[in-house]
Design an enzyme around this catalytic site. Structure first.
Site, PDB file in Angstrom:
ATOM      1  CE1 TYR A 134      22.308  11.500  40.217  1.00  0.00           C
ATOM      2  CE2 TYR A 134      22.840  13.083  38.490  1.00  0.00           C
ATOM      3  CZ  TYR A 134      21.917  12.472  39.318  1.00  0.00           C
ATOM      4  OH  TYR A 134      20.597  12.840  39.233  1.00  0.00           O
ATOM      5  CE  LYS A 162      22.226  13.663  43.466  1.00  0.00           C
ATOM      6  NZ  LYS A 162      21.247  12.790  42.782  1.00  0.00           N
TER       7      LYS A 162
END
Length: 291
Positions: A134, A162
């Site tokens: 992330y 991500k």
């Protein structure tokens, strides 16, 4: 379809002012996402206020969301300030039935690449679940370079990343850089207003805030963009134009709570010290809702 592909919809985590999970409301949101055609639920992301919740609160949220759906996987954010806490959260998520993990290198003190690598190695080793990197430099003060992502991709369970929208605005070049560095990773983007272009450029996943409340419309946009149908994608994207403007100006978190309230999906408010939106902004949100 792989786990980290298509539309991953990120709901808020409804809590009482005293910090108790409102399980019925979270279940309602999860079922809404499932019925709307999302490929996965992204639980306890930034929209899910994961850093405001304790371990038991997060465990209960995972159990509730997993128990509410039957046909789509739940990806769970396990970021924490301490590595041992993140390891415990990863084990909890696995025990409660999560299908994958999402890990940001959160820290009060900015971390070095060596520290982030050891952090990811430890958390990835805490379970067998596939893990998504992330990247959220706006909150973590850490930027994932493609070369460093290639190093992380050698960890067996690291399966995806991500990414935020690139500051350069050149999504195609950004995507190509990460594809070249780590060709085995699924690459997806957040920053909802730009994700149509990311999907048209060939990204694997849209990690969507809007999808947490409007999954059917977001899924239609995702499908059109992943097919390369720009005209159809533009048509679906246009219904969100008002919200894109508000999100870019105000951020998404408080807006999603207000939108959920307006849709009568929950009365929950953001966890303190966050405050809800004022009446003027609430009226603008109401006018921009794609309903």
């Amino acid at each position: 379809m792989t786990l980290f592909s298509g539309l991953s919809a990120f709901p808020i985590t409804p809590m009482t002012p005293s910090g108790e999970l409102i399980a019925a409301d979270l279940s309602r949101l999860a079922r809404r996402i499932e019925a709307g055609g999302a490929a996965s639920i992204g639980l306890l992301g930034s929209t899910g206020t994961y850093m405001f919740l304790g371990q038991e609160q997060r465990r209960r949220a995972v159990a509730t969301a997993v128990g509410a759906v039957s046909s789509i996987p739940v990806i769970v954010g396990v970021g924490a300030m301490r590595t041992d806490d993140a390891e415990s959260l990863a084990r909890d998520a696995a025990t409660e039935g999560a299908a994958g993990l999402l890990l940001a290198p959160v820290s009060y003190t900015p971390l070095t690449e060596g520290e982030v690598f050891e952090h990811f190695l430890a958390v990835a080793s805490a379970s067998d679940l596939p893990l998504c990197i992330y990247s959220n430099p706006g909150t973590t003060n850490f930027t994932f370079r493609p070369d460093f992502v290639a190093r992380l991709a050698a960890i067996p369970t690291v399966a995806a990343i991500k990414l935020p929208l690139p500051s350069s605005g050149d999504i195609a070049a950004d995507l190509a850089a990460f594809r070249q560095a780590a060709p085995g990773l699924s690459v997806g983007y957040s920053g909802d207003w730009g994700c149509k272009e990311a999907l048209l450029a060939g990204a694997d996943c849209w990690f969507s805030v809007i999808g947490g409340l409007f999954p059917e419309r977001a899924a239609a946009l995702t499908a059109a963009a992943m097919k390369g149908d720009r005209e159809e994608a533009d048509r679906h994207d246009a219904v969100f134009a008002g919200l894109w403007d508000l999100i870019r100006a105000n951020g998404s978190l408080r807006l999603m709570y207000a939108a959920a309230n307006l849709l009568e999906l929950t009365d929950a408010q953001p966890p303190r010290p966050l405050l809800g939106v004022g009446e003027e902004l609430r009226a603008k949100i109401a006018s921009a809702l794609p309903i």
